[in-house]
Design a protein around this motif. Sequence first.
Motif, PDB file in Angstrom:
ATOM      1  N   ILE A  77      17.037 -23.923  51.536  1.00  0.00           N
ATOM      2  CA  ILE A  77      17.386 -24.946  52.530  1.00  0.00           C
ATOM      3  C   ILE A  77      16.272 -25.983  52.636  1.00  0.00           C
ATOM      4  O   ILE A  77      16.528 -27.195  52.641  1.00  0.00           O
ATOM      5  CB  ILE A  77      17.690 -24.303  53.896  1.00  0.00           C
ATOM      6  N   PHE A  78      15.021 -25.519  52.693  1.00  0.00           N
ATOM      7  CA  PHE A  78      13.915 -26.468  52.780  1.00  0.00           C
ATOM      8  C   PHE A  78      13.803 -27.297  51.502  1.00  0.00           C
ATOM      9  O   PHE A  78      13.448 -28.475  51.550  1.00  0.00           O
ATOM     10  CB  PHE A  78      12.605 -25.759  53.104  1.00  0.00           C
ATOM     11  N   GLY A  79      14.112 -26.699  50.361  1.00  0.00           N
ATOM     12  CA  GLY A  79      14.148 -27.455  49.111  1.00  0.00           C
ATOM     13  C   GLY A  79      15.208 -28.539  49.151  1.00  0.00           C
ATOM     14  O   GLY A  79      14.980 -29.673  48.709  1.00  0.00           O
ATOM     15  N   ARG A  84      16.543 -34.367  50.015  1.00  0.00           N
ATOM     16  CA  ARG A  84      17.232 -35.406  50.788  1.00  0.00           C
ATOM     17  C   ARG A  84      16.288 -36.452  51.364  1.00  0.00           C
ATOM     18  O   ARG A  84      16.728 -37.506  51.797  1.00  0.00           O
ATOM     19  CB  ARG A  84      18.023 -34.765  51.937  1.00  0.00           C
ATOM     20  N   GLU A  85      14.996 -36.155  51.428  1.00  0.00           N
ATOM     21  CA  GLU A  85      14.016 -37.094  51.986  1.00  0.00           C
ATOM     22  C   GLU A  85      13.512 -38.038  50.898  1.00  0.00           C
ATOM     23  O   GLU A  85      13.413 -37.653  49.744  1.00  0.00           O
ATOM     24  CB  GLU A  85      12.823 -36.329  52.572  1.00  0.00           C
ATOM     25  N   THR A  96       8.725 -29.604  51.130  1.00  0.00           N
ATOM     26  CA  THR A  96       8.382 -29.001  49.848  1.00  0.00           C
ATOM     27  C   THR A  96       7.419 -27.835  50.049  1.00  0.00           C
ATOM     28  O   THR A  96       7.584 -26.770  49.445  1.00  0.00           O
ATOM     29  CB  THR A  96       7.772 -30.051  48.893  1.00  0.00           C
ATOM     30  N   ALA A  97       6.428 -28.024  50.907  1.00  0.00           N
ATOM     31  CA  ALA A  97       5.489 -26.931  51.214  1.00  0.00           C
ATOM     32  C   ALA A  97       6.238 -25.739  51.794  1.00  0.00           C
ATOM     33  O   ALA A  97       5.997 -24.590  51.402  1.00  0.00           O
ATOM     34  CB  ALA A  97       4.416 -27.418  52.186  1.00  0.00           C
ATOM     35  N   ALA A  98       7.151 -25.994  52.724  1.00  0.00           N
ATOM     36  CA  ALA A  98       7.936 -24.909  53.323  1.00  0.00           C
ATOM     37  C   ALA A  98       8.812 -24.229  52.281  1.00  0.00           C
ATOM     38  O   ALA A  98       8.947 -22.997  52.276  1.00  0.00           O
ATOM     39  CB  ALA A  98       8.788 -25.454  54.464  1.00  0.00           C
ATOM     40  N   ALA A  99       9.398 -25.027  51.384  1.00  0.00           N
ATOM     41  CA  ALA A  99      10.266 -24.472  50.336  1.00  0.00           C
ATOM     42  C   ALA A  99       9.492 -23.567  49.389  1.00  0.00           C
ATOM     43  O   ALA A  99      10.063 -22.658  48.795  1.00  0.00           O
ATOM     44  CB  ALA A  99      10.935 -25.604  49.553  1.00  0.00           C
ATOM     45  N   ALA A 170       5.371 -26.083  58.979  1.00  0.00           N
ATOM     46  CA  ALA A 170       5.471 -27.295  58.150  1.00  0.00           C
ATOM     47  C   ALA A 170       6.855 -27.923  58.280  1.00  0.00           C
ATOM     48  O   ALA A 170       6.982 -29.135  58.471  1.00  0.00           O
ATOM     49  CB  ALA A 170       5.165 -26.960  56.685  1.00  0.00           C
ATOM     50  N   ALA A 171       7.895 -27.107  58.190  1.00  0.00           N
ATOM     51  CA  ALA A 171       9.265 -27.632  58.309  1.00  0.00           C
ATOM     52  C   ALA A 171       9.517 -28.163  59.725  1.00  0.00           C
ATOM     53  O   ALA A 171      10.163 -29.201  59.892  1.00  0.00           O
ATOM     54  CB  ALA A 171      10.277 -26.549  57.964  1.00  0.00           C
TER      55      ALA A 171
END
Length: 196
Positions: A77-79, A84-85, A96-99, A170-171
């Motif tokens: 989901i974080f990816g 999308r950003e 990206t860090a969260a992913a 982060a997210a």
Amino acid sequence: MNSIPISATRPTTGIRVAQVVGLTASAYLAGSLGSFSFMSVPALMDAPAPLLAKQWKKIFDIGKVTLPPLALVSGAIFGYLAYREPTDSSSFNLYTAAAILVPSIVPYTIFAMSAVNNKLQDKAASLANASLTDAEVEAGAEGETAHQLLEKWATLNLGRSLLPLIGTLAAGWAIADKFEVLGLGAVLKTGADRMG
């Protein structure tokens, strides 16, 4: 009049659902992992070795089935949110860090925790037929006791819990960075016009 809009666009419902599900899943994961070290292990340390090993094995078996999929879903989901950003956005970097951080509990478990996990599983197997209340079953035994292994496991697990925690933060920051005042049309005034 110079003004800075508080929000330029409103995220779609799909993006909002992804944000909520991703944050909830990663926060739940961090809390679950952290609770093993802060709540479960202290309770297990009071138990005799056979009972400790049996209960740890139950926690381990439930965790290995439920938590890695949760980490992978949250990371995906974080990816997606990073995709999308815009690439020049700080939100892209935070997502990206969260992913990366959240699902990294899987390789962390494999590479940092496998040795102690295997020893605890062996300990659970070797004590499976012992009386659950036998406090002296490991007296004079060679090697690490179940209690010593559990202490190591708790420390390693605490480190593992920090990965989804930092990923969640982060997210959350990426989401808060896009915060908007819903429907109020609020603006921040700058320069000499700010006093009205």
